[in-house]
Design an enzyme around this catalytic site. Sequence first.
Site, short mmCIF file in Angstrom:
data_model
loop_
_atom_site.label_atom_id
_atom_site.label_comp_id
_atom_site.label_asym_id
_atom_site.label_seq_id
_atom_site.Cartn_x
_atom_site.Cartn_y
_atom_site.Cartn_z
N PRO A 10 0.79 -1.22 0.00
CA PRO A 10 0.00 0.00 0.00
C PRO A 10 0.83 1.29 0.00
O PRO A 10 1.87 1.37 0.65
CB PRO A 10 -0.83 -0.11 1.28
CG PRO A 10 -0.14 -1.11 2.13
CD PRO A 10 0.51 -2.06 1.17
N ASN A 11 0.33 2.24 -0.76
CA ASN A 11 0.87 3.60 -0.87
C ASN A 11 2.18 3.69 -1.65
O ASN A 11 2.68 4.79 -1.89
CB ASN A 11 1.04 4.25 0.52
CG ASN A 11 -0.28 4.35 1.24
OD1 ASN A 11 -1.24 4.87 0.69
ND2 ASN A 11 -0.37 3.83 2.46
N ARG A 18 5.09 10.92 -2.58
CA ARG A 18 4.81 10.61 -1.18
C ARG A 18 6.05 10.85 -0.32
O ARG A 18 7.08 10.19 -0.50
CB ARG A 18 4.41 9.13 -1.09
CG ARG A 18 4.25 8.61 0.31
CD ARG A 18 4.24 7.09 0.32
NE ARG A 18 3.96 6.62 1.66
CZ ARG A 18 4.18 5.40 2.10
NH1 ARG A 18 4.67 4.50 1.28
NH2 ARG A 18 3.93 5.07 3.34
N TYR A 23 11.11 8.74 1.28
CA TYR A 23 11.11 7.64 0.30
C TYR A 23 11.83 7.96 -1.01
O TYR A 23 11.94 7.08 -1.87
CB TYR A 23 9.66 7.23 0.01
CG TYR A 23 8.94 6.70 1.25
CD1 TYR A 23 9.38 5.53 1.87
CD2 TYR A 23 7.87 7.39 1.81
CE1 TYR A 23 8.75 5.06 3.00
CE2 TYR A 23 7.22 6.91 2.95
CZ TYR A 23 7.67 5.74 3.54
OH TYR A 23 7.05 5.27 4.67
N ASN A 75 8.12 -5.57 -0.85
CA ASN A 75 8.01 -4.43 0.05
C ASN A 75 6.54 -4.37 0.48
O ASN A 75 5.69 -3.88 -0.26
CB ASN A 75 8.42 -3.12 -0.64
CG ASN A 75 8.37 -1.94 0.34
OD1 ASN A 75 7.81 -2.06 1.43
ND2 ASN A 75 8.96 -0.83 -0.05
N ALA A 78 3.05 -0.72 4.81
CA ALA A 78 2.60 -0.74 6.21
C ALA A 78 2.12 -2.13 6.66
O ALA A 78 2.08 -2.41 7.86
CB ALA A 78 1.51 0.29 6.43
N HIS A 81 4.02 -4.35 9.24
CA HIS A 81 3.89 -4.27 10.70
C HIS A 81 2.56 -4.80 11.21
O HIS A 81 2.31 -4.76 12.41
CB HIS A 81 4.07 -2.80 11.12
CG HIS A 81 5.12 -2.08 10.35
ND1 HIS A 81 6.46 -2.43 10.42
CD2 HIS A 81 5.06 -1.06 9.43
CE1 HIS A 81 7.16 -1.65 9.60
NE2 HIS A 81 6.33 -0.82 8.99
N ASP A 88 1.37 -15.47 6.36
CA ASP A 88 0.91 -16.85 6.17
C ASP A 88 0.92 -17.25 4.69
O ASP A 88 1.21 -18.41 4.36
CB ASP A 88 -0.49 -17.04 6.75
CG ASP A 88 -0.48 -17.15 8.27
OD1 ASP A 88 0.62 -17.28 8.85
OD2 ASP A 88 -1.56 -17.11 8.87
N GLU A 99 12.87 -9.27 1.82
CA GLU A 99 12.04 -8.16 2.32
C GLU A 99 12.80 -6.86 2.08
O GLU A 99 13.99 -6.78 2.38
CB GLU A 99 11.79 -8.35 3.81
CG GLU A 99 11.03 -7.19 4.45
CD GLU A 99 10.90 -7.35 5.96
OE1 GLU A 99 11.30 -8.40 6.52
OE2 GLU A 99 10.39 -6.40 6.59
N HIS A 101 12.72 -2.48 2.25
CA HIS A 101 12.12 -1.19 2.64
C HIS A 101 13.01 -0.06 2.15
O HIS A 101 14.23 -0.10 2.34
CB HIS A 101 11.96 -1.09 4.16
CG HIS A 101 11.09 -2.17 4.71
ND1 HIS A 101 9.72 -2.16 4.55
CD2 HIS A 101 11.38 -3.31 5.34
CE1 HIS A 101 9.22 -3.26 5.09
NE2 HIS A 101 10.20 -3.98 5.58
N LEU A 102 12.39 0.93 1.56
CA LEU A 102 13.14 2.10 1.09
C LEU A 102 13.76 2.84 2.26
O LEU A 102 14.92 3.24 2.23
CB LEU A 102 12.20 3.05 0.34
CG LEU A 102 11.68 2.54 -1.00
CD1 LEU A 102 10.22 2.89 -1.18
CD2 LEU A 102 12.52 3.10 -2.12
N SER A 103 12.98 3.04 3.29
CA SER A 103 13.44 3.80 4.46
C SER A 103 14.04 2.86 5.50
O SER A 103 13.76 1.65 5.48
CB SER A 103 12.28 4.58 5.07
OG SER A 103 11.30 3.68 5.58
N ARG A 108 12.92 4.88 12.59
CA ARG A 108 11.65 5.60 12.57
C ARG A 108 10.81 5.24 13.80
O ARG A 108 11.36 4.81 14.80
CB ARG A 108 10.93 5.30 11.24
CG ARG A 108 11.78 5.70 10.02
CD ARG A 108 11.07 5.42 8.72
NE ARG A 108 9.86 6.24 8.58
CZ ARG A 108 8.91 6.02 7.66
NH1 ARG A 108 9.06 5.03 6.80
NH2 ARG A 108 7.84 6.79 7.62
N ARG A 112 7.26 0.75 13.63
CA ARG A 112 7.87 0.25 12.37
C ARG A 112 9.05 -0.69 12.64
O ARG A 112 9.65 -1.23 11.72
CB ARG A 112 8.34 1.41 11.50
CG ARG A 112 7.21 2.26 10.98
CD ARG A 112 7.73 3.31 9.99
NE ARG A 112 6.84 4.45 9.95
CZ ARG A 112 5.74 4.53 9.20
NH1 ARG A 112 5.41 3.53 8.41
NH2 ARG A 112 4.97 5.61 9.22
#
Length: 150
Positions: A10-11, A18, A23, A75, A78, A81, A88, A99, A101-103, A108, A112
């Site tokens: 998402p996002n 954004r 990001y 990625n 959200a 978390h 599953d 896995e 993540h950009l950030s 943070r 997170r």
Amino acid sequence: MASLLLINGPNLNLLGSREPEVYGSAQLADIEARATELAAARGHTLACFQSNAEHELINRVQQARADATDFIILNPGAFTHTSIALRDALLAVAIPFVELHLSNTFAREQFRHHSYFSDIATSCLIGIGPFGYELAILAASNYLAPGEGT
Ligand code: DQA
């Protein structure tokens, strides 16, 4: 030749506009194009998928078993978390994944710092920005054919 799948949650469709200070300024389409190019240069195919909906992400992971995907770059946004259901799904298909993540999620908010994916991923790429997706292709390539050079 391997079949790779890039899944963004998402996002992440809003990348570029954004919170660019968090990001970066690259758009998702550019990131996907670069990753696809890099995968092709190593003889792999890359399918790209993004959704804001948890069930669509789960469905795509399930489909990955049917379409014989060899490796997933994920990625989860959200859902990292929150989503036991997406975790599953990854366990169910048993396809290795990185896995991403950009950030740097550990630098943070506290919420997170926990991921439902890190302990079942083959590796984690965190806080490298858009370049992390390029590294993920190399990581996938190396995982699938260790020692052949990336
Ligand atoms: C993110 C980090 C998550 O905490 C956040 O909810 C995102 C993006 C990242 O790429 O840095 O949507 O996965």
